[in-house]
Design an enzyme around this catalytic site. Structure first.
Site, PDB file in Angstrom:
ATOM      1  N   GLU A 177       0.849  -1.315   0.164  1.00  0.00           N
ATOM      2  CA  GLU A 177       0.040   0.020  -0.114  1.00  0.00           C
ATOM      3  C   GLU A 177       0.795   1.269  -0.124  1.00  0.00           C
ATOM      4  OE1 GLU A 177      -3.877   2.224   2.232  1.00  0.00           O
ATOM      5  OE2 GLU A 177      -2.671   0.509   3.384  1.00  0.00           O
ATOM      6  N   LYS A 214      -2.579  -2.004  -2.933  1.00  0.00           N
ATOM      7  CA  LYS A 214      -3.742  -1.290  -2.587  1.00  0.00           C
ATOM      8  C   LYS A 214      -3.537   0.226  -2.694  1.00  0.00           C
ATOM      9  CE  LYS A 214      -6.576  -0.088   1.517  1.00  0.00           C
ATOM     10  NZ  LYS A 214      -7.153  -0.346   2.765  1.00  0.00           N
TER      11      LYS A 214
END
Length: 297
Positions: A177, A214
């Site tokens: 992420e 992500k």
């Protein structure tokens, strides 16, 4: 669900991933949003007990099922906790056909080169071993890109993959992420740099292995198409990043093959004071909205 079944569930992506991983620093804000003020708890143990009650209420809701939710990201204390019937939370999620993930990062350093790198994760191998023991499928870890600085973006993406490969070696699927801040003055340029660096780092992933990403919903729809289609990428999911549910879903729906992994977008209208019927109806509304945006592409 076994590992093969969980992999298939994520790959098919017919739904979204719920982010239930607020950690110590963000827990007071999450509780306040839920309608529980700081005066209602004293000390970390009571605070974490309150947030666990909230998460259990969500997980135990009849609306929270694998029909529209493919996965859920857990804070470590939540992973180690149980539902009111004494069932470990990861097991409870799997019983609902929801794939469990564990947040493993330990916060971030101060900004440098327009980005915030993750702090060291000294117990990562032990965390991964414990997660596997509890039937967790993968992990998630967050760093932030604030500006389109070539060095900063490269450092963030490289660090994400460094940890990701360690997690792969431990038998879990890492969700990388590198968030691009919605407040960035050079967001589109930062996203272009992120894509280029991410594709370069994907060469380090061993054959036969896959990672997840992500990412912030991009300024230009379908910016991340090459990552979504990459054979070593299991799934690309979107963070809400401060967007309201409505705004996040509107932007996400423009991106083919990208599904939601929302926290604020899922929880923003839930309140401790709601009756079970009100709570379930509110949760169902959020789930339906996020699901629709996730399958729109």
């Amino acid at each position: 669900m076994n590992t093969a079944e969980m992999t298939a569930k994520i790959a098919e992506g017919n739904g979204f991933i719920a982010a239930l991983d607020q950690s110590g620093g963000s827990t007071p804000k999450a509780l306040a949003g839920y309608g529980i003020e700081e005066s209602e708890w004293s000390g970390d143990e009571e605070m974490f007990a309150k947030i666990h009650e909230m998460r259990c209420r969500i997980v135990e809701s009849d609306e929270f099922t694998g029909e529209k939710i493919v996965g859920a990201i857990l804070f470590e204390r939540t992973m180690e906790g149980c539902n009111p019937d004494g069932m470990p939370i990861p097991e409870r999620l799997r019983s609902k056909s929801i794939v469990p993930f564990l947040k493993v990062d330990k916060g971030m350093h101060d900004e440098a080169n327009g980005a915030q790198l993750m702090k060291d994760i000294p117990e990562l191998d032990a965390q991964c071993a414990r997660a596997r023991e509890l039937g967790v499928f993968g992990t998630k870890m967050r760093s932030v890109i604030h500006e389109a600085d070539e060095q900063g973006v490269a450092d963030v993406v490289r660090q994400q993959m460094d940890f990701g490969l360690q997690i792969l070696n431990a038998g879990l699927v890492p969700m990388l992420e590198p968030e691009v801040s919605l407040k960035s003055n050079s967001r589109a340029q930062a996203e272009a740099l992120l894509l280029a660096n991410a594709l370069e780092q994907m060469d380090r992933v061993p054959e036969g292995k896959q990672v997840m990403w992500k990412l912030t919903i991009p300024v230009e729809p379908n910016t991340y198409a090459a990552l979504i289609e990459h054979p070593k990428v299991l799934k690309v999911v979107a963070l809400s990043g401060g967007y309201s549910t409505e705004d996040a879903c509107r932007e996400l729906a423009k991106n083919k093959g990208m599904i939601a992994s929302f926290s604020r977008g899922l929880l923003q209208d839930l309140r401790a004071s709601q009756s079970d019927a009100e709570f379930d109806a509110t949760l169902a509304g959020a789930i339906d909205t996020i699901y629709a945006a996730s399958v729109a592409g």
